[in-house]
Write a protein that holds these residues in place. Structure first.
Motif, PDB file in Angstrom:
ATOM      1  N   GLY A  28     -43.179  79.052  25.125  1.00  0.00           N
ATOM      2  CA  GLY A  28     -42.055  78.157  24.833  1.00  0.00           C
ATOM      3  C   GLY A  28     -41.257  77.903  26.106  1.00  0.00           C
ATOM      4  O   GLY A  28     -41.278  78.716  27.024  1.00  0.00           O
ATOM      5  N   GLY A  29     -40.590  76.767  26.149  1.00  0.00           N
ATOM      6  CA  GLY A  29     -39.660  76.493  27.232  1.00  0.00           C
ATOM      7  C   GLY A  29     -40.275  76.086  28.558  1.00  0.00           C
ATOM      8  O   GLY A  29     -39.585  76.039  29.575  1.00  0.00           O
ATOM      9  N   VAL A  30     -41.573  75.782  28.570  1.00  0.00           N
ATOM     10  CA  VAL A  30     -42.194  75.339  29.831  1.00  0.00           C
ATOM     11  C   VAL A  30     -42.068  73.824  30.027  1.00  0.00           C
ATOM     12  O   VAL A  30     -42.426  73.308  31.077  1.00  0.00           O
ATOM     13  N   GLY A  31     -41.611  73.147  28.987  1.00  0.00           N
ATOM     14  CA  GLY A  31     -41.361  71.705  29.147  1.00  0.00           C
ATOM     15  C   GLY A  31     -42.340  70.787  28.441  1.00  0.00           C
ATOM     16  O   GLY A  31     -42.481  69.630  28.825  1.00  0.00           O
ATOM     17  N   LYS A  32     -42.996  71.278  27.393  1.00  0.00           N
ATOM     18  CA  LYS A  32     -43.933  70.424  26.646  1.00  0.00           C
ATOM     19  C   LYS A  32     -43.226  69.190  26.073  1.00  0.00           C
ATOM     20  O   LYS A  32     -43.690  68.069  26.233  1.00  0.00           O
ATOM     21  N   THR A  33     -42.129  69.456  25.381  1.00  0.00           N
ATOM     22  CA  THR A  33     -41.430  68.357  24.710  1.00  0.00           C
ATOM     23  C   THR A  33     -40.860  67.375  25.730  1.00  0.00           C
ATOM     24  O   THR A  33     -41.012  66.153  25.590  1.00  0.00           O
ATOM     25  N   THR A  34     -40.247  67.903  26.765  1.00  0.00           N
ATOM     26  CA  THR A  34     -39.665  67.048  27.811  1.00  0.00           C
ATOM     27  C   THR A  34     -40.749  66.213  28.484  1.00  0.00           C
ATOM     28  O   THR A  34     -40.552  65.029  28.767  1.00  0.00           O
ATOM     29  N   ALA A  35     -41.903  66.823  28.706  1.00  0.00           N
ATOM     30  CA  ALA A  35     -43.025  66.099  29.319  1.00  0.00           C
ATOM     31  C   ALA A  35     -43.532  65.010  28.389  1.00  0.00           C
ATOM     32  O   ALA A  35     -43.798  63.882  28.823  1.00  0.00           O
ATOM     33  N   VAL A 176     -47.016  71.639  37.441  1.00  0.00           N
ATOM     34  CA  VAL A 176     -45.902  72.583  37.524  1.00  0.00           C
ATOM     35  C   VAL A 176     -44.593  71.887  37.179  1.00  0.00           C
ATOM     36  O   VAL A 176     -44.232  70.867  37.767  1.00  0.00           O
ATOM     37  N   ASN A 177     -43.900  72.449  36.212  1.00  0.00           N
ATOM     38  CA  ASN A 177     -42.570  71.965  35.802  1.00  0.00           C
ATOM     39  C   ASN A 177     -41.528  72.987  36.261  1.00  0.00           C
ATOM     40  O   ASN A 177     -41.866  74.101  36.667  1.00  0.00           O
ATOM     41  N   LEU A 178     -40.286  72.597  36.196  1.00  0.00           N
ATOM     42  CA  LEU A 178     -39.156  73.485  36.511  1.00  0.00           C
ATOM     43  C   LEU A 178     -39.255  74.041  37.932  1.00  0.00           C
ATOM     44  O   LEU A 178     -38.919  75.192  38.188  1.00  0.00           O
ATOM     45  N   TYR A 179     -39.738  73.187  38.826  1.00  0.00           N
ATOM     46  CA  TYR A 179     -39.996  73.611  40.203  1.00  0.00           C
ATOM     47  C   TYR A 179     -38.691  73.664  40.999  1.00  0.00           C
ATOM     48  O   TYR A 179     -37.876  72.737  40.955  1.00  0.00           O
ATOM     49  N   VAL A 206     -42.621  68.749  39.040  1.00  0.00           N
ATOM     50  CA  VAL A 206     -41.461  68.247  38.289  1.00  0.00           C
ATOM     51  C   VAL A 206     -40.317  69.202  38.611  1.00  0.00           C
ATOM     52  O   VAL A 206     -40.364  70.391  38.263  1.00  0.00           O
ATOM     53  N   ASN A 207     -39.329  68.700  39.304  1.00  0.00           N
ATOM     54  CA  ASN A 207     -38.221  69.548  39.718  1.00  0.00           C
ATOM     55  C   ASN A 207     -37.399  70.046  38.538  1.00  0.00           C
ATOM     56  O   ASN A 207     -37.271  69.346  37.533  1.00  0.00           O
ATOM     57  N   LYS A 208     -36.854  71.241  38.724  1.00  0.00           N
ATOM     58  CA  LYS A 208     -35.829  71.696  37.785  1.00  0.00           C
ATOM     59  C   LYS A 208     -34.625  70.799  38.024  1.00  0.00           C
ATOM     60  O   LYS A 208     -34.134  70.690  39.146  1.00  0.00           O
ATOM     61  N   SER A 209     -34.189  70.097  36.992  1.00  0.00           N
ATOM     62  CA  SER A 209     -33.161  69.087  37.192  1.00  0.00           C
ATOM     63  C   SER A 209     -32.281  68.973  35.961  1.00  0.00           C
ATOM     64  O   SER A 209     -32.782  68.959  34.824  1.00  0.00           O
ATOM     65  N   ALA A 210     -30.979  68.855  36.212  1.00  0.00           N
ATOM     66  CA  ALA A 210     -30.031  68.717  35.103  1.00  0.00           C
ATOM     67  C   ALA A 210     -30.265  67.428  34.329  1.00  0.00           C
ATOM     68  O   ALA A 210     -29.867  67.309  33.162  1.00  0.00           O
ATOM     69  N   LEU A 211     -30.931  66.476  34.963  1.00  0.00           N
ATOM     70  CA  LEU A 211     -31.204  65.193  34.305  1.00  0.00           C
ATOM     71  C   LEU A 211     -31.825  65.381  32.926  1.00  0.00           C
ATOM     72  O   LEU A 211     -31.460  64.704  31.967  1.00  0.00           O
ATOM     73  N   PHE A 212     -32.790  66.335  32.829  1.00  0.00           N
ATOM     74  CA  PHE A 212     -33.550  66.472  31.586  1.00  0.00           C
ATOM     75  C   PHE A 212     -32.697  67.056  30.460  1.00  0.00           C
ATOM     76  O   PHE A 212     -32.774  66.608  29.327  1.00  0.00           O
ATOM     77  N   ALA A 213     -31.893  68.034  30.804  1.00  0.00           N
ATOM     78  CA  ALA A 213     -31.020  68.632  29.792  1.00  0.00           C
ATOM     79  C   ALA A 213     -29.937  67.627  29.381  1.00  0.00           C
ATOM     80  O   ALA A 213     -29.598  67.515  28.197  1.00  0.00           O
TER      81      ALA A 213
HETATM   82  N1  LIG Z   1     -37.694  69.832  34.741  1.00  0.00           N
HETATM   83  C1  LIG Z   1     -36.730  70.386  34.025  1.00  0.00           C
HETATM   84  N2  LIG Z   1     -35.549  70.705  34.607  1.00  0.00           N
HETATM   85  C2  LIG Z   1     -34.550  71.273  33.906  1.00  0.00           C
HETATM   86  N3  LIG Z   1     -34.610  71.579  32.614  1.00  0.00           N
HETATM   87  C3  LIG Z   1     -35.756  71.288  31.976  1.00  0.00           C
HETATM   88  C4  LIG Z   1     -36.873  70.681  32.639  1.00  0.00           C
HETATM   89  N4  LIG Z   1     -37.880  70.549  31.735  1.00  0.00           N
HETATM   90  C5  LIG Z   1     -37.408  71.046  30.579  1.00  0.00           C
HETATM   91  N5  LIG Z   1     -36.141  71.485  30.714  1.00  0.00           N
HETATM   92  C6  LIG Z   1     -35.278  72.115  29.701  1.00  0.00           C
HETATM   93  O1  LIG Z   1     -35.880  73.362  29.350  1.00  0.00           O
HETATM   94  C7  LIG Z   1     -35.789  73.584  27.963  1.00  0.00           C
HETATM   95  C8  LIG Z   1     -37.201  73.716  27.374  1.00  0.00           C
HETATM   96  O2  LIG Z   1     -37.887  72.492  27.546  1.00  0.00           O
HETATM   97  P1  LIG Z   1     -38.820  71.908  26.419  1.00  0.00           P
HETATM   98  O3  LIG Z   1     -39.344  70.612  26.901  1.00  0.00           O
HETATM   99  O4  LIG Z   1     -38.094  71.916  25.113  1.00  0.00           O
HETATM  100  O5  LIG Z   1     -39.965  73.013  26.424  1.00  0.00           O
HETATM  101  P2  LIG Z   1     -41.057  73.384  25.316  1.00  0.00           P
HETATM  102  O6  LIG Z   1     -41.281  72.156  24.500  1.00  0.00           O
HETATM  103  O7  LIG Z   1     -42.265  73.778  26.106  1.00  0.00           O
HETATM  104  O8  LIG Z   1     -40.516  74.528  24.541  1.00  0.00           O
HETATM  105  C9  LIG Z   1     -35.027  72.412  27.384  1.00  0.00           C
HETATM  106  O9  LIG Z   1     -33.673  72.790  27.287  1.00  0.00           O
HETATM  107  C10 LIG Z   1     -35.184  71.314  28.423  1.00  0.00           C
HETATM  108  O10 LIG Z   1     -34.083  70.424  28.448  1.00  0.00           O
END
Ligand SMILES: Nc1ncnc2c1ncn2[C@@H]1O[C@H](COP(=O)(O)OP(=O)(O)O)[C@@H](O)[C@H]1O
Ligand SMILES: [Mg+2]
Length: 251
Positions: A28-35, A176-179, A206-213
């Motif tokens: 969980g939390g690796v960025g599947k949904t965001t991707a 790689v996400n959250l770089y 994919v940089n760790k970025s406040a944009l996504f949150a």
């Molecule tokens: N590149 C990123 N930079 C900063 N925060 C991110 C990034 N990608 C995802 N997040 C945040 O990390 C958390 C988990 O991401 P999410 O896409 O929900 O992961 P998953 O679906 O794998 O559980 C969310 O709060 C999301 O906003």
């Protein structure tokens, strides 16, 4: 037939068979949904017809696009059949299977019948190797694996590649996400990944970025956050979308 976005007017190849891509990682939390959200929107901006499917019972994908209220509304409408496809301002269509109940084959059937007429179907999978994830892999033609540049992610990623092979899926790649470029360990892991996973590695960070949150909190995609101006942290997703569209992971 759903409409296509006209943002980029260039001719795109018309494919009759949708690419059904599972975005998987049991972590969980690796960025599947965001991707899923951002690759989906990037592909739509490139003129493709895109359906994103929420396979996770937490419905984070639907929440990302539409907000929590919509999730609750849709849950109330859920009956024995899959919910209707929802249209979003990004031109991405969304199918919420989060509250749908059924056997693995019912999910596969729901995905495959919804997929008709789309160029890309992106499946946002749950954070565990449960039945819904198995259905996701069963319905997919390929997989895309978001991961983090860290020790624990390394072995997990190898297991996922083996799983994709078991299901005879095309491996679109690992990225790689959250770089965090300022962290030496992350730079080192990134290099190690690129050597170890070689042709299966997508050389995009994919940089760790406040944009996504921030985008998630506003129930819109990162592309919608600043109007016409594209934030630099979205470029990685534009590149991944182009790679998926071009069918190569080393371009
Ligand atoms: N590149 C990123 N930079 C900063 N925060 C991110 C990034 N990608 C995802 N997040 C945040 O990390 C958390 C988990 O991401 P999410 O896409 O929900 O992961 P998953 O679906 O794998 O559980 C969310 O709060 C999301 O906003
Ligand atoms: Mg998720």
């Amino acid at each position: 037939m759903a409409k296509t976005t006209q943002k980029t007017a260039s001719a795109k190849p018309k494919s009759s068979v949708p690419k059904i891509i599972a975005i998987v990682n049991n972590k969980g939390g690796v960025g599947k949904t965001t991707a899923t959200v951002h690759i989906g929107h990037a592909l739509a901006r490139q003129g493709y017809k895109v359906l994103c499917v929420d396979m996770d019972d937490q419905a984070n994908l639907v929440q990302y696009f539409f907000g929590r209220r919509k999730v609750n509304e849709l849950k109330k409408q859920q009956n024995g059949v899959p919910l209707p496809i929802q249209h979003h301002d990004s031109a991405v269509d969304i199918l919420m299977l989060s509250s749908f109940q059924g056997k693995e084959s019912d999910f596969v059937q729901a995905i495959q019948s919804a997929a008709e007429g789309y160029d890309f179907v992106l499946l946002d999978s749950p954070p565990a190797l449960e039945m819904r994830t198995q259905a996701t892999l069963q319905a997919a033609s390929g997989v895309l694996i978001p991961t983090e540049a860290g020790a624990l992610a390394f072995s997990g990623t190898t297991n996922l590649i083996n799983l994709a092979m078991e299901y005879e899926l095309e491996l679109h790649g690992i990225f790689v996400n959250l770089y965090e470029s300022k962290m030496a360990t992350q730079r080192a892991y990134y290099e190690q990944y690129s050597v170890h996973f070689a042709d299966n590695f997508i050389p995009v960070r994919v940089n760790k970025s406040a944009l996504f949150a921030n985008a998630a909190a506003d129930a819109q995609t990162g592309f919608q956050m600043q109007g016409k101006k594209i934030h630099k942290d979205l470029e990685a997703y534009i590149e991944i979308a182009s790679i998926l569209a071009g069918g190569t992971n080393n371009g």
